[in-house]
Structures are given as C-alpha cells and as structure tokens.
Motif scaffolding. Structure first.
Motif, PDB file in Angstrom:
ATOM      1  N   LYS A 141       0.832  -1.208   0.000  1.00 54.50           N
ATOM      2  CA  LYS A 141       0.000   0.000   0.000  1.00 54.50           C
ATOM      3  C   LYS A 141       0.862   1.252   0.000  1.00 54.50           C
ATOM      4  O   LYS A 141       0.552   2.231  -0.666  1.00 54.50           O
ATOM      5  CB  LYS A 141      -0.940  -0.011   1.197  1.00 54.50           C
ATOM      6  N   THR A 142       1.959   1.238   0.756  1.00 55.06           N
ATOM      7  CA  THR A 142       2.873   2.384   0.805  1.00 55.06           C
ATOM      8  C   THR A 142       3.493   2.634  -0.556  1.00 55.06           C
ATOM      9  O   THR A 142       3.577   3.774  -1.008  1.00 55.06           O
ATOM     10  CB  THR A 142       3.977   2.140   1.856  1.00 55.06           C
ATOM     11  N   VAL A 143       3.895   1.568  -1.231  1.00 55.45           N
ATOM     12  CA  VAL A 143       4.470   1.712  -2.571  1.00 55.45           C
ATOM     13  C   VAL A 143       3.431   2.287  -3.520  1.00 55.45           C
ATOM     14  O   VAL A 143       3.727   3.184  -4.312  1.00 55.45           O
ATOM     15  CB  VAL A 143       4.994   0.343  -3.085  1.00 55.45           C
ATOM     16  N   ASP A 144       2.190   1.811  -3.432  1.00 55.25           N
ATOM     17  CA  ASP A 144       1.121   2.321  -4.291  1.00 55.25           C
ATOM     18  C   ASP A 144       0.885   3.810  -4.061  1.00 55.25           C
ATOM     19  O   ASP A 144       0.720   4.585  -5.004  1.00 55.25           O
ATOM     20  CB  ASP A 144      -0.183   1.554  -4.048  1.00 55.25           C
ATOM     21  N   ILE A 145       0.881   4.231  -2.798  1.00 51.96           N
ATOM     22  CA  ILE A 145       0.668   5.646  -2.470  1.00 51.96           C
ATOM     23  C   ILE A 145       1.812   6.489  -3.019  1.00 51.96           C
ATOM     24  O   ILE A 145       1.592   7.531  -3.623  1.00 51.96           O
ATOM     25  CB  ILE A 145       0.528   5.834  -0.937  1.00 51.96           C
ATOM     26  N   ASN A 146       3.044   6.020  -2.820  1.00 57.56           N
ATOM     27  CA  ASN A 146       4.206   6.761  -3.325  1.00 57.56           C
ATOM     28  C   ASN A 146       4.181   6.870  -4.839  1.00 57.56           C
ATOM     29  O   ASN A 146       4.498   7.924  -5.397  1.00 57.56           O
ATOM     30  CB  ASN A 146       5.512   6.100  -2.866  1.00 57.56           C
ATOM     31  N   GLN A 147       3.785   5.833  -5.512  1.00 57.26           N
ATOM     32  CA  GLN A 147       3.729   5.866  -6.975  1.00 57.26           C
ATOM     33  C   GLN A 147       2.656   6.840  -7.451  1.00 57.26           C
ATOM     34  O   GLN A 147       2.870   7.594  -8.393  1.00 57.26           O
ATOM     35  CB  GLN A 147       3.462   4.459  -7.529  1.00 57.26           C
ATOM     36  N   SER A 148       1.515   6.847  -6.801  1.00 51.50           N
ATOM     37  CA  SER A 148       0.456   7.755  -7.228  1.00 51.50           C
ATOM     38  C   SER A 148       0.840   9.210  -6.946  1.00 51.50           C
ATOM     39  O   SER A 148       0.525  10.107  -7.726  1.00 51.50           O
ATOM     40  CB  SER A 148      -0.883   7.414  -6.569  1.00 51.50           C
ATOM     41  N   GLU A 149       1.546   9.457  -5.847  1.00 47.80           N
ATOM     42  CA  GLU A 149       2.017  10.823  -5.558  1.00 47.80           C
ATOM     43  C   GLU A 149       3.023  11.269  -6.592  1.00 47.80           C
ATOM     44  O   GLU A 149       2.996  12.428  -7.036  1.00 47.80           O
ATOM     45  CB  GLU A 149       2.628  10.891  -4.148  1.00 47.80           C
ATOM     46  N   ASN A 150       3.891  10.382  -6.999  1.00 50.55           N
ATOM     47  CA  ASN A 150       4.879  10.713  -8.028  1.00 50.55           C
ATOM     48  C   ASN A 150       4.221  10.987  -9.365  1.00 50.55           C
ATOM     49  O   ASN A 150       4.625  11.867 -10.107  1.00 50.55           O
ATOM     50  CB  ASN A 150       5.921   9.588  -8.177  1.00 50.55           C
TER      51      ASN A 150
END
Length: 57
Positions: A44-53
């Motif tokens: 989930k953290t990776v998904d959030i970071n990718q969407s923010e990027n």
C-alpha cells in the motif's frame, strides 16, 4: 566396534532426513500472519508513493 558402526549409520540416516526437511522447508511457500500484514502495508505504501509521483509529473 559394532556400536560405532551402528552410530555412524544412524548419523547418516539422520543427516539424510534433516537434509530432506531442509529442502522441503526451502521450497515451501510459508508466510506468517505478521509477514502477510507487513507485505500488505508495504504494498500500500508503494502504491501511495507511486500515485504521488504520478501527480507531481
């Protein structure tokens, strides 16, 4: 001497059993509940970071 010969045979048999067990454990897909929760949070953290990027670009 026969006692020592028996012990060495037993040792070899035990070594084979332990070796087989090690192979089975290595090949098994094993996940504890704690590991599964960690993996879920990490994902989930990776998904959030990718969407923010993506939003920044």
């Amino acid at each position: 001497m026969p006692y020592l010969n028996k012990m060495s045979v037993m040792g070899k048999a035990e070594a084979r059993i332990i070796s087989q067990l090690a192979k089975e454990v290595d090949q098994a897909e094993f996940t504890t509940q704690a590991q599964q929760k960690f993996d879920d949070i990490k994902s989930k953290t990776v998904d959030i970071n990718q969407s923010e990027n993506m939003e920044r670009n």
